[in-house]
Design a protein around this motif. Structure first.
Motif, short mmCIF file in Angstrom:
data_model
loop_
_atom_site.label_atom_id
_atom_site.label_comp_id
_atom_site.label_asym_id
_atom_site.label_seq_id
_atom_site.Cartn_x
_atom_site.Cartn_y
_atom_site.Cartn_z
N ASP A 63 137.53 87.70 76.04
CA ASP A 63 138.57 87.57 75.02
C ASP A 63 138.45 86.26 74.24
O ASP A 63 139.41 85.77 73.69
CB ASP A 63 139.96 87.66 75.66
CG ASP A 63 140.22 86.51 76.63
OD1 ASP A 63 139.29 85.72 76.89
OD2 ASP A 63 141.35 86.40 77.13
N GLY B 15 143.56 92.39 74.57
CA GLY B 15 143.82 93.81 74.82
C GLY B 15 143.69 94.70 73.61
O GLY B 15 143.83 95.91 73.73
N ARG C 65 142.49 94.35 80.96
CA ARG C 65 143.50 93.84 80.03
C ARG C 65 144.70 93.32 80.79
O ARG C 65 145.25 94.01 81.66
CB ARG C 65 143.92 94.94 79.05
CG ARG C 65 142.77 95.35 78.14
CD ARG C 65 143.09 96.61 77.39
NE ARG C 65 141.93 97.02 76.59
CZ ARG C 65 141.75 98.23 76.10
NH1 ARG C 65 142.65 99.18 76.32
NH2 ARG C 65 140.66 98.51 75.39
N ASP D 125 147.95 100.94 76.03
CA ASP D 125 147.69 99.59 75.50
C ASP D 125 148.36 99.46 74.15
O ASP D 125 147.98 100.12 73.18
CB ASP D 125 146.18 99.35 75.38
CG ASP D 125 145.51 99.34 76.74
OD1 ASP D 125 145.98 98.61 77.62
OD2 ASP D 125 144.52 100.06 76.92
#
Length: 571
Positions: A550, A399, A479, A425
């Motif tokens: 990620d 994220g 995210r 975030d």
């Protein structure tokens, strides 16, 4: 003149007859040897034809993935090949009905080779190629050095319907180990809606009632007791049966070593297409099973700690163009390198750090603009992640990107009995231990939820009555609600969850491991050095995690064989 009696003629006839019989016997023996050699050659050619089928399927999958075709579309096209015979030399290969399967990002292929009456089957798993920046959370539970599942918890998967705010549960929750010789121990009566794959052994003989809605694969051995299995069993070592095994689907059993047990306990209840073993049947139940040299399953899930991060210290503008280009990036690997780089950034750039312990009010809020706000709305610390290159968007930290705000806490963070509101975030870097108990986490805007990423070198304990974004999935920006990265090396206690309610948690602790108890429900996925799931805790794998970028530095990877072995099933 002496009269001839004919004795010599009789002797010659006898010798000639014997010689002729020996000659015919030798001819028959030669003919038999030729037939044996011919049959062996036919079997070899049949296997080669089956290999040709596997290679053809692999190349097709590789080409389609390279062209960006989704795996589900590839599967539909592969199924069109089922049934048709394709010439291969003087033989044929074909794909029997139901040959092609897709579970997660893994294709299963069964190829049949034929050559003048000889038949051979070859079965393989092909992991679909993806960018290694895709995700290292492709499995529900991934233990580097081992996994222990106790109690009667459920491990399954789900997709999230944001329109109705509901979860649709599925069967793509796999449990696996990474490092060589790592075991999976099923000590309770867990239900696993997926496959179980161990680089060591699968031990499910400590209590009856375990249910596995997929395959069991072990590099070393498998031990079962009163287990229900929907898929195949394949072990490179022995198979020990301590109570009747129920096969809820059409299954094949491939054992590299002996099958052990007793005639009263070693029984398969259900549809077994074939049993084959490389050692002996010591149970006396499967005397008609095929015996042959078994190729052990080739299991490869990559590295335990694949996190890749840009090294800001060694990355320099060697081209002199005023910017860091792709060929100038230097990557380091692993969560320990991540924490080292973050600490270097903090010191080098004199980044503001919130000291610990903190005087927290009853309520406080993390936001992107004022990261730490107490009851009087006074910002304690707020920094821009643009100065924290170690947390750049291509580093595998999920994220975090160059627009996120980061709060750095130098010490322990105790969030007991707090209401935590996440606005946007948010990333916390904690240089110490983290504790939550009777803590409620929520988003400021429920219709547009943000995310919370925690990076720590300490231990994290999530205690009772903690509510962490339950019944959620990744947001519109891709995210997850909560991601925790821990570089702690404290045995199995790097992350400890005793929460007795529902929570969302994507947990990464490859150096210290995880203990998950409390009997609650965990949405997301877990990856750790050693994982222990206790007290009937449920784990619901968020399938959306498989599509996240990620996993570090982006690079297109071709598909690979995760296992390949001869299969002695029938159509």
């Amino acid at each position: 003149m002496k009269k001839q009696t004919g004795f010599v003629l009789v002797s010659v006839l006898i010798i000639t007859t014997i010689t002729t019989m020996l000659a015919f016997s030798q001819i028959n023996d030669n003919r038999l040897q030729e037939q044996i050699a011919g049959n062996q050659q036919k079997e070899v050619n049949a296997r080669l034809a089956a290999e040709k089928g596997v290679f053809t399927a692999f190349e097709y999958i590789k080409t389609q993935l390279t062209n960006g075709i989704p795996s589900t579309y590839i599967l539909d096209n592969l199924k069109k090949l089922e049934g048709a015979k394709v010439a291969s030399g003087n033989g044929y290969y074909s794909f029997p009905a139901g040959t092609f399967k897709l579970q997660g990002n893994t294709f299963t292929v069964l190829s049949k080779g034929e050559f003048f009456g000889a038949t051979a089957y070859l079965k393989t798993d092909i992991v679909a190629g993806e960018k290694n920046s895709g995700s290292f959370f492709n499995e529900a539970v991934m233990g580097c050095d081992g996994v222990t599942l106790g109690g009667n918890g459920v491990i399954d998967s789900y997709t999230y319907d944001s329109d109705t705010n509901t979860q649709i549960f599925g069967k793509n929750a796999n449990v696996a180990t990474v490092n060589a010789g790592a075991d999976i121990v099923l000590s309770g009566a867990a239900t696993i809606k997926g496959s179980v794959t161990a680089t060591g052994k699968v031990d499910a003989d400590q209590s009856s009632g375990t249910s596995i809605d997929g395959n069991i694969t072990a590099a070393e051995e498998v031990q079962l007791k009163g287990t229900t299995i929907a898929g195949d069993i394949h072990t490179g070592g022995r198979l020990t049966i301590k109570d009747n095994i129920t096969l809820s689907g059409s299954s094949s059993v491939t054992v590299g070593g002996n099958i052990e047990g007793t005639t009263t306990t070693a029984t398969f209840i259900g549809d077994v297409t074939q049993v084959i073993y490389g050692g002996e049947d010591k149970t006396g139940v499967f005397p008609d099973g095929l015996t042959a040299g078994i190729i052990p399953p080739d299991i490869d899930f990559g590295e335990c700690d694949p996190l890749a991060i840009v090294d800001p210290v060694n990355t320099v503008d060697s081209n002199g163009n005023g910017s860091i280009d792709a060929d100038e990036l230097v990557y380091t690997k692993g969560i320990a390198a991540v924490m080292s780089n973050i600490e270097t950034e903090i010191t080098t750039n004199s980044l503001p750090v919130a000291s610990s312990p903190m005087a927290l009010g009853n309520k406080f809020k993390f936001t992107e603009d004022a990261l730490f706000v107490d009851d009087s709305a006074v910002a304690e610390a707020s920094i821009s992640a643009t100065t924290l290159n170690a947390l750049g968007k291509d580093t595998g930290m999920g994220g975090v990107n160059n627009t996120s705000k980061v709060l750095i806490i130098d010490g322990n963070l105790d969030m007991t009995s707090k209401n935590i509101v996440i606005d946007g975030d948010v990333t916390l870097v904690v240089m110490g231990d983290i504790t939550t108990k009777s803590t409620n986490f929520s988003f400021a805007d429920a219709s547009n939820p943000g995310s919370l990423t925690i990076i720590t070198d300490g231990k994290m304990k999530v205690d009772t009555n903690t509510v962490l974004f339950s019944d959620k999935s990744v947001n519109a920006q891709g995210r997850p609600p909560l991601t925790v990265f821990s570089s702690n090396t404290d045995g199995s206690k790097a992350i400890e969850v005793n929460a007795n309610g529902a929570m969302y948690a994507k947990l990464y602790a490859p150096l210290g491991g995880l203990t998950l108890g409390g009997g609650g429900e965990i949405m997301g996925a877990v990856r750790g050095k050693a994982i222990e799931v206790l007290a009937g805790t449920d784990i619901h794998f968020d399938e959306a995690l498989q599509g996240l970028n990620d996993g570090g530095q982006a690079e297109l990877q071709p598909p690979v064989y995760s296992s390949i072995y001869y299969h002695y099933g029938t159509e």
